[in-house]
Design a protein around this motif. Sequence first.
Motif, mmCIF file in Angstrom:
data_model
loop_
_atom_site.group_PDB
_atom_site.id
_atom_site.type_symbol
_atom_site.label_atom_id
_atom_site.label_comp_id
_atom_site.label_asym_id
_atom_site.label_seq_id
_atom_site.Cartn_x
_atom_site.Cartn_y
_atom_site.Cartn_z
ATOM 1 N N THR A 6 4.742 -0.431 14.010
ATOM 2 C CA THR A 6 4.866 -1.406 12.935
ATOM 3 C C THR A 6 5.680 -2.640 13.341
ATOM 4 O OG1 THR A 6 6.800 -0.242 12.082
ATOM 5 C CG2 THR A 6 4.666 0.341 11.117
ATOM 6 N N PHE A 9 4.499 -6.042 12.335
ATOM 7 C CA PHE A 9 4.651 -6.300 10.906
ATOM 8 C C PHE A 9 6.037 -6.869 10.614
ATOM 9 C CE2 PHE A 9 6.088 -5.076 6.716
ATOM 10 C CZ PHE A 9 5.038 -5.468 5.912
ATOM 11 N N TYR A 32 -0.737 1.674 3.962
ATOM 12 C CA TYR A 32 0.135 1.044 4.928
ATOM 13 C C TYR A 32 -0.538 0.911 6.301
ATOM 14 C CZ TYR A 32 0.432 5.905 6.211
ATOM 15 O OH TYR A 32 0.083 7.175 6.575
#
Length: 124
Positions: A6, A9, A32
């Motif tokens: 992630t 992100f 997600y």
Amino acid sequence: MATSETQPFWDAAREGTLLVKVCTACGAAHWYPRALCPFCFGATAWKESAGTGTIYSYSVMRRVPRPYAIAYVTLDEGVTMMTNVVGCELDDVRIGMRVRVVFVPSAGDEPPLPMFSPIDASTA
Ligand SMILES: [Zn+2]
């Protein structure tokens, strides 16, 4: 919590940009972020979200020192994410309300968290 998966992100969050993952096989967006598409298990790629969406449902948490609103916001890209609604009176939160992402600073070195504020009707 940032992981290598992630990290893009959170890097984008620091720049004030909301990223979502889109399948390179079927084209569907999801939340997600996942390495494999939850619909067809195809590979996924990051895509910049417009950062605007609509409140799908919400609940106001009042039994805490500082009440807050948790909401499911459906982004215009079609994905629904659980988030917080900020920047307005909790009593003004409505299902169907148009909202825009805001990145709320976290403590220390943690990246800012994406939350949503109502889009002013006069500017929408
Ligand atoms: Zn797919």
